[in-house]
Design an enzyme around this catalytic site. Structure first.
Site, short mmCIF file in Angstrom:
data_model
loop_
_atom_site.label_atom_id
_atom_site.label_comp_id
_atom_site.label_asym_id
_atom_site.label_seq_id
_atom_site.Cartn_x
_atom_site.Cartn_y
_atom_site.Cartn_z
N GLY A 26 1.95 2.62 5.31
CA GLY A 26 3.09 1.76 5.68
C GLY A 26 3.67 2.15 7.04
N GLY A 50 0.84 -1.20 0.00
CA GLY A 50 0.00 0.00 0.00
C GLY A 50 0.86 1.25 0.00
N SER A 51 0.29 2.33 0.49
CA SER A 51 0.98 3.62 0.38
C SER A 51 2.03 3.80 1.49
CB SER A 51 -0.07 4.74 0.48
OG SER A 51 -0.75 4.59 1.71
N PRO A 52 3.03 4.64 1.25
CA PRO A 52 4.04 4.89 2.28
C PRO A 52 3.43 5.42 3.59
CG PRO A 52 4.81 5.70 0.17
CD PRO A 52 3.38 5.27 -0.04
N GLU A 88 5.57 -3.27 1.06
CA GLU A 88 5.66 -3.02 -0.39
C GLU A 88 4.92 -1.71 -0.63
OE1 GLU A 88 7.20 -4.79 -2.74
OE2 GLU A 88 7.79 -6.51 -1.52
P1 NAD Z 1 -3.51 2.20 1.08
O1 NAD Z 1 -2.23 2.30 1.82
O2 NAD Z 1 -4.48 3.31 1.20
O3 NAD Z 1 -4.31 0.87 1.51
C1 NAD Z 1 -3.73 -0.41 1.47
C2 NAD Z 1 -4.44 -1.32 2.48
O4 NAD Z 1 -4.25 -0.78 3.78
C3 NAD Z 1 -5.95 -1.46 2.27
O5 NAD Z 1 -6.32 -2.82 2.48
C4 NAD Z 1 -6.54 -0.55 3.35
O6 NAD Z 1 -7.78 -1.01 3.85
C5 NAD Z 1 -5.50 -0.62 4.44
N1 NAD Z 1 -5.44 0.63 5.22
C6 NAD Z 1 -5.67 1.89 4.77
N2 NAD Z 1 -5.52 2.79 5.78
C7 NAD Z 1 -5.19 2.06 6.88
C8 NAD Z 1 -4.91 2.41 8.24
N3 NAD Z 1 -4.95 3.68 8.65
N4 NAD Z 1 -4.61 1.42 9.10
C9 NAD Z 1 -4.57 0.13 8.69
N5 NAD Z 1 -4.84 -0.25 7.43
C10 NAD Z 1 -5.13 0.69 6.52
O7 NAD Z 1 -3.09 1.94 -0.43
P2 NAD Z 1 -4.02 1.79 -1.70
O8 NAD Z 1 -4.66 3.10 -2.01
O9 NAD Z 1 -4.89 0.59 -1.57
O10 NAD Z 1 -2.92 1.46 -2.82
C11 NAD Z 1 -2.16 2.45 -3.44
C12 NAD Z 1 -0.76 2.54 -2.86
O11 NAD Z 1 -0.17 1.26 -2.81
C13 NAD Z 1 0.16 3.37 -3.74
O12 NAD Z 1 1.01 4.14 -2.93
C14 NAD Z 1 0.96 2.33 -4.50
O13 NAD Z 1 2.20 2.76 -4.99
C15 NAD Z 1 1.10 1.26 -3.46
N6 NAD Z 1 1.33 -0.05 -4.05
C16 NAD Z 1 2.54 -0.64 -3.88
C17 NAD Z 1 2.80 -1.86 -4.48
C18 NAD Z 1 4.12 -2.55 -4.34
O14 NAD Z 1 4.20 -3.72 -4.70
N7 NAD Z 1 5.14 -1.91 -3.82
C19 NAD Z 1 1.81 -2.46 -5.24
C20 NAD Z 1 0.58 -1.83 -5.38
C21 NAD Z 1 0.35 -0.61 -4.78
#
Ligand code: NAD
Length: 474
Positions: free
Chosen positions: A199, A194-196, A216
């Protein structure tokens, strides 16, 4: 289901998996391979269900689903099955003279319970890819798919419920609250994509239980276009890498750095490629079945404000810019005359906007990349080996590709992941297996120097002699 009931269900499942994870420490490669074969069979017999579910979420084209969601997972499973026996085998290590008489090896034990939190952009691949590594390593897993792709998440849940007992793999769908409740549990490993920003939240929560993490993440991956380049080839590869999945790809080129002498022909080539790929019959890109949609209106609004911010600060729209809010449609958009005070050059775009920045010499491009957090991927397009090596040696990124982009994701033997802001730890193939394994150091004492106990107190003459020998010679 009521939230407190879900919490109860999560606690129950976690306890079941905790007990099972101790049994799984002794699981054989045959057992793990069977679990993976079952997963592979299910996928092969439900291809249409998978395609329909993912397409329903944001109109991802079927061809893109086949290559980027299904093939990525099935080829990973096949690769893991082929190599698992070897990976699980303890690896003997040689000893130094000081430990003469002992034997040592590395034993690969499963970390135990794992939590996989997945994003929405490749909802099947990024939930099931890590699961393959978890099963290969002998871990249990709870998967939390993204709430933004409900069709894909429901399909993942159905698949897992048909394949596994909840003491081995379980799925909990839901919003952030579910994620947060899951994170309060002392998992042995957390694999987050997910997003930094999120993360950082994951890492803080993991620290409470000292759970290990694979993060990731995302960021701004540059594509650098050297002056000495096959311009048309580079343009078509950048356009494909950028606009596949409507720009919603973690390793998509986020922005382009192009040598100023070739900016004009390069931008023209980019525009031509967009038309060739998404509007070949001149019916309008909106009518192309090969172009996905933005996942939801929140992201459409976010992208629209990135574009407005850039235009209001002087960016020129070279292509696109059209939006249809009823359809979550955002046209492939190319921007020039961008500057560092614009959000498009500071935030991860994660959508179909491609800013073009020009440079006069390669060191300026390198300085630009190094002024930002380390990216997940870096792409160099050049016919000049010196320029390529200079860029690769002077920048830091999770991965790098020359004269292409995005395809390193498909390589099972390359570690996939970021560095610092773009991620911690690596995935895929053996690297994924290791992420879910504890490399246990085992030393077996037999008749070694250290078993003579001459180094124990009270420290006497023999002990001192041995120590000075060791200090002198080793
Ligand atoms: P996100 O970080 O918003 O969400 C990812 C997951 O985390 C979701 O399941 C969400 O429900 C959960 N989440 C969100 N907020 C949370 C919190 N406060 N506490 C706990 N869990 C939480 O990311 P997204 O919008 O789903 O995806 C986009 C991001 O992911 C982009 O930054 C993209 O670059 C990154 N990404 C990275 C990879 C990789 O392999 N490195 C692959 C795909 C996407």
């Amino acid at each position: 289901m009521d939230e407190s009931l879900i919490e109860l269900e999560i606690s129950k499942t976690f306890s079941l998996q905790k007990s099972n994870s101790i049994r799984l420490r002794e699981s054989t490669s045959d057992y793990r391979i069977k679990q993976l074969e079952n997963l592979l069979d299910w996928i092969k017999t439900h291809l249409d269900d998978i395609r329909k579910a993912i397409h329903a979420d944001f109109k991802k084209p079927y061809s893109e689903i086949d290559i980027s969601e299904i093939f990525t997972v099935t080829s990973e499973i096949k690769y893991v099955i082929k190599n698992l026996n070897d990976w699980m085998e303890p690896k003997k290590v040689s000893r130094s003279l000081a430990l003469l008489g002992t034997s040592s090896y590395i034993q690969y034990e499963p970390k135990g319970t794992s939590l996989i939190i997945a994003p929405w952009n490749y909802p099947f691949n990024l939930a099931i890819g890590p699961l393959v590594s978890a099963l290969a390593a002998g871990c249990t897993a709870i998967i939390k798919p993204s709430e933004m792709t409900p069709h894909a998440s429901a399909l993942i849940r159905r698949m897992i419920e048909e394949l596994y007992e909840p003491d081995t793999v379980a799925v909990f769908e839901g919003e952030v609250e579910i994620s947060q409740y899951l994170l309060s549990k002392p998992f042995d490993h957390i694999f987050f994509t997910g997003s930094p920003n999120v993360g950082k939240i994951i890492m803080k929560a993991a620290a409470e239980n000292l759970s290990s993490v694979t993060l990731e993440l995302g960021g701004k991956s540059p594509a650098i276009i050297d002056k000495d380049v096959d311009l048309l080839d580079a343009a078509s590869k950048v356009i494909w890498g950028k606009f596949v999945n409507c720009g919603q790809t973690c390793i998509a080129p986020d922005y382009v750095l192009v040598h100023q002498d070739i900016q004009l022909p390069f931008v023209n080539a980019l525009n031509d490629e967009i038309t060739k790929m998404y509007n070949p019959k001149n019916k309008g890109i909106e009518h192309s079945n090969d172009y996905a949609r933005i996942v939801n209106d929140k992201h459409l609004v976010r992208l629209n404000s990135l574009l407005s911010d850039a235009i209001s600060k002087g960016a020129k729209v070279e292509f696109g810019g059209k939006i249809n809010v009823n359809e979550n449609f955002f046209e492939p958009t190319i921007l020039t005359e961008v500057s560092e005070n614009m959000d498009v050059l500071n935030e991860e775009i994660f959508g179909p906007i491609l800013p073009i920045v020009n440079y006069v010499d390669i060191h300026e491009a390198i300085r630009f990349v190094n002024s930002k957090p380390k990216p997940l991927a870096l792409y160099v397009f050049s016919n000049n080996e010196n320029s390529i090596n200079t860029i690769l040696n002077k920048t830091s990124s999770g991965g790098a590709v020359t004269n292409d982009c995005v395809i390193h994701f498909l390589h099972h033997e390359l570690p996939f992941g970021g560095i610092n802001n773009s991620g911690i730890g690596k995935a895929h193939g053996h690297h994924g297996f290791l992420a879910f394994s504890n490399e246990k150091a085992v030393l077996k004492q037999r008749v070694g120097l250290t078993s003579s106990k001459s180094l124990y107190p009270p420290y006497g003459f023999t002990g001192k002699k041995i120590t000075s020998f060791l200090l002198k010679w080793f």
